[in-house]
Write an enzyme that holds these catalytic residues in place. Structure first.
Site, PDB file in Angstrom:
ATOM      1  N   TYR A 194       0.868  -0.694   0.152  1.00 22.91           N
ATOM      2  CA  TYR A 194      -0.092   0.226   0.037  1.00 22.91           C
ATOM      3  C   TYR A 194       0.532   1.168  -0.198  1.00 22.91           C
ATOM      4  O   TYR A 194       0.546   2.194   0.243  1.00 22.91           O
ATOM      5  CB  TYR A 194      -0.807  -0.217   1.178  1.00 22.91           C
ATOM      6  CG  TYR A 194      -1.816  -1.110   1.436  1.00 22.91           C
ATOM      7  CD1 TYR A 194      -1.782  -1.936   1.155  1.00 22.91           C
ATOM      8  CD2 TYR A 194      -3.030  -0.452   1.535  1.00 22.91           C
ATOM      9  CE1 TYR A 194      -2.883  -3.057   1.012  1.00 22.91           C
ATOM     10  CE2 TYR A 194      -4.315  -1.939   0.820  1.00 22.91           C
ATOM     11  CZ  TYR A 194      -4.136  -3.481   1.120  1.00 22.91           C
ATOM     12  OH  TYR A 194      -5.145  -4.152   0.566  1.00 22.91           O
TER      13      TYR A 194
ATOM     14  N   LYS B 279       3.389 -15.046   4.867  1.00 23.82           N
ATOM     15  CA  LYS B 279       3.736 -15.990   3.966  1.00 23.82           C
ATOM     16  C   LYS B 279       4.928 -15.712   3.614  1.00 23.82           C
ATOM     17  O   LYS B 279       5.758 -15.181   2.872  1.00 23.82           O
ATOM     18  CB  LYS B 279       3.655 -15.003   3.059  1.00 23.82           C
ATOM     19  CG  LYS B 279       3.470 -15.814   1.442  1.00 23.82           C
ATOM     20  CD  LYS B 279       2.125 -17.367   1.618  1.00 23.82           C
ATOM     21  CE  LYS B 279       2.054 -17.868   0.780  1.00 23.82           C
ATOM     22  NZ  LYS B 279       2.114 -19.513   0.417  1.00 23.82           N
TER      23      LYS B 279
ATOM     24  N   ASP C 142     -13.558 -21.603   7.722  1.00 21.35           N
ATOM     25  CA  ASP C 142     -13.535 -22.440   8.089  1.00 21.35           C
ATOM     26  C   ASP C 142     -13.777 -22.917   9.938  1.00 21.35           C
ATOM     27  O   ASP C 142     -15.279 -23.198  10.401  1.00 21.35           O
ATOM     28  CB  ASP C 142     -13.534 -24.154   7.898  1.00 21.35           C
ATOM     29  CG  ASP C 142     -13.717 -24.915   8.236  1.00 21.35           C
ATOM     30  OD1 ASP C 142     -14.610 -25.402   7.650  1.00 21.35           O
ATOM     31  OD2 ASP C 142     -12.871 -25.744   8.992  1.00 21.35           O
TER      32      ASP C 142
ATOM     33  N   ASP D 239      -5.808  -6.419   5.086  1.00 22.76           N
ATOM     34  CA  ASP D 239      -7.704  -5.664   4.738  1.00 22.76           C
ATOM     35  C   ASP D 239      -8.932  -7.455   3.940  1.00 22.76           C
ATOM     36  O   ASP D 239      -9.269  -7.230   3.684  1.00 22.76           O
ATOM     37  CB  ASP D 239      -7.025  -5.143   3.010  1.00 22.76           C
ATOM     38  CG  ASP D 239      -7.867  -4.217   2.321  1.00 22.76           C
ATOM     39  OD1 ASP D 239      -8.638  -4.479   2.841  1.00 22.76           O
ATOM     40  OD2 ASP D 239      -6.983  -3.643   0.563  1.00 22.76           O
TER      41      ASP D 239
END
Ligand code: NAD
Length: 479
Positions: free
Chosen positions: A126, A173, A214, A230
């Site tokens: 961003y 990640k 889930d 986000d």
């Protein structure tokens, strides 16, 4: 009476309807606030101001330090900037806090959840730094800083402590982005040590998001980077039952902004049917922030009782659980009638009076020893055969600094690449000294001069450093 001054903006689309309804509730709760109103959004954008807020309004915002805003419409195209992104960056609102709660059986959801997502708000992709430097490839720069990570991670742990939460989960990640997301995860581990009473875990964002969709009940507080936050905060809000039900806060060191999570819903604007609940939730967060704990508590309990009594707006109305379908104003009146009442089945809220969440100021560390050991020279070349570009570039050497590999979109293609690898016109040529010793800025300039003499188009360079001997760049696939 000690009145707190806040700034409000009614925004666009359903904004004015839901803001008027929410302000009526705040007033009826006895909250000690005074209001300054500013104009933001579509009208301001279309008057030629590309940031959507008039310069004079910043003064009001900075003076009051608390901003309660309704959603706005950002016109398409024309270089208009997102006001939210501008406000977050300009006012240093580093933490986006989104409570995601289910209200079953009164609002339909397949899940049970009561989690809070704390999203880093200022960095990551961003930063908005994008470049096209070849015909085929465009890049976006992902910036992650140590102060940025420390602030958000510390905020998440302090939030958990102040609000009696048991666990903080980090999502990143870092199996792929070992440097940027790796820093976020490392700092989570470092700061986590200061909070031994709080349980901690880490999920890779993809499987973490799947788990939220889930089994959201396994999460308590989640802290994550800007883009992931986000996305997962919208997933969590949607599976909680309706995007019309959640509010959020954007917190900085001396400033805070509160809002509903949804947009201006132009298709239902002006009909008096929008659900004001998201903005009411934003108001509760705002009242807690300014120390109006009692008003926040009576509004929240009255709102829960209204939901429980089946007084529902069209977006959550279900004939088997709802008792009455109401519009925006009628919903607000139902909440006002219930001020002082508590829900019977949904959990009654009891807020602790706190001095807000304070985090330690960022402390600069002793700088690491930085050593320049190579350079990635990015070139634009229209051929597709990696051996051809390898043959062209490998003779270009300076002192003992030589080409060690060429990659295309992060895959090593020279030497010993695969013929099958698809190549674009964007090539990275990695240069290092043969013995791994340092190089100088002058060496890089000499290399660039060689490229220029051989009419190879350099589009950018990235220096390769070590910090206290630790490699500060990605090795990438096949290297
Ligand atoms: P949206 O959130 O406005 O609408 C998505 C869907 O949810 C629509 O079907 C809408 O009718 C419904 N909905 C949203 N809020 C509701 C409410 N309170 N009650 C009942 N139904 C509700 O998202 P969008 O359609 O993608 O965006 C519309 C505009 O809002 C765009 O201009 C966008 O840029 C802007 N936007 C602003 C903000 C903000 O100001 N914080 C946030 C998101 C989108």
């Amino acid at each position: 009476m000690n009145m707190k001054r806040i700034t409000i903006a009614k925004g666009d689309g359903i904004g004015p309807e839901i803001m008027d309804a929410t302000l009526e509730i705040i007033k009826a709760s006895g909250a000690k606030i005074e209001i300054d109103e500013i104009e933001i959004g579509e009208k301001v954008y279309l008057s030629g101001n590309t940031s959507g807020i008039a310069d004079a309004s910043w003064d009001t915002l900075k003076q009051n330090k608390v901003f309660f805003k309704a959603p706005i419409t950002t016109p398409q195209g024309g270089g208009y900037k997102s006001l939210n992104v501008t406000a977050r960056k300009a006012l240093g609102l580093y933490a986006n806090v989104r409570p995601c709660v289910t209200y079953t059986p009164f609002v339909d959801s397949k899940h049970q959840m009561d989690l809070v997502i704390i999203r880093e708000n200022e960095e990551d992709l961003y930063a908005g730094i994008e470049h096209q430097q070849t015909d085929e490839v465009i890049q976006c720069l992902k910036l992650i800083s140590r102060p940025g990570c420390e602030k958000i991670v510390r905020y998440a742990f302090e939030y958990a402590k102040v609000n009696g939460r048991k666990k903080v989960t980090c999502m990143s990640k870092d199996n792929i982005m070992k440097q940027t997301d790796g820093l976020f995860h490392t700092i989570f581990n470092e700061i986590g040590l200061e909070y031994p009473e709080i349980e901690k875990d880490h999920w890779i964002i993809d499987i973490g998001s799947a788990r939220i969709a889930d089994t959201p009940e396994v999460f308590d507080v989640i802290v994550t980077l800007n883009l992931y936050g986000d996305i997962i905060s919208d997933i969590a809000a949607q599976i909680a039952g309706s995007v019309g039900l959640a509010g959020s806060s954007n917190i900085g060191d001396g400033f805070a902004m509160f809002e509903a999570i949804h947009g201006s819903a132009p298709t239902i604007a002006g009909q008096g049917i929008a659900n004001p609940s998201g903005l009411i939730q934003g108001a509760v967060l705002m009242l807690l922030h300014i120390g109006e704990t009692e008003s926040a508590e009576i509004i929240q309990n009255a709102w829960l009782k209204t939901l429980e009594d089946g007084i529902h707006t069209a977006d959550i109305y279900k004939s088997d659980v709802s008792s009455k379908k109401v519009g925006t104003h009628e919903f607000a009146q139902a909440v006002i009638e219930r001020l002082g009442q508590e829900p019977q089945q949904l959990k009654v809220v009891k807020y602790k009076k706190t001095a807000g969440i304070q985090i330690k100021p960022y402390q600069k560390r002793v700088e690491a020893k930085k050593e320049l050991i190579g350079v990635d020279i990015f070139v634009c070349w229209n051929g597709t055969n990696a051996n051809e570009i390898g043959e062209k570039i490998s003779p270009l050497t300076h002192k003992n600094i030589e080409l060690s590999m060429i990659s295309n979109r992060g895959i090593k293609v020279w030497p010993n690449g695969f013929d099958e690898t698809f190549c674009t016109d964007h090539w990275r040529c990695r240069y290092k000294s043969l013995d791994g010793s340092s190089i100088s800025q002058g060496d890089i300039i000499a290399l660039l001069t060689l490229f220029n003499q051989h009419q190879i188009e350099v589009i950018k360079t990235e220096n390769l450093y070590t910090f206290d001997g630790k490699i500060g760049f990605s090795l990438g696939q096949g290297q």
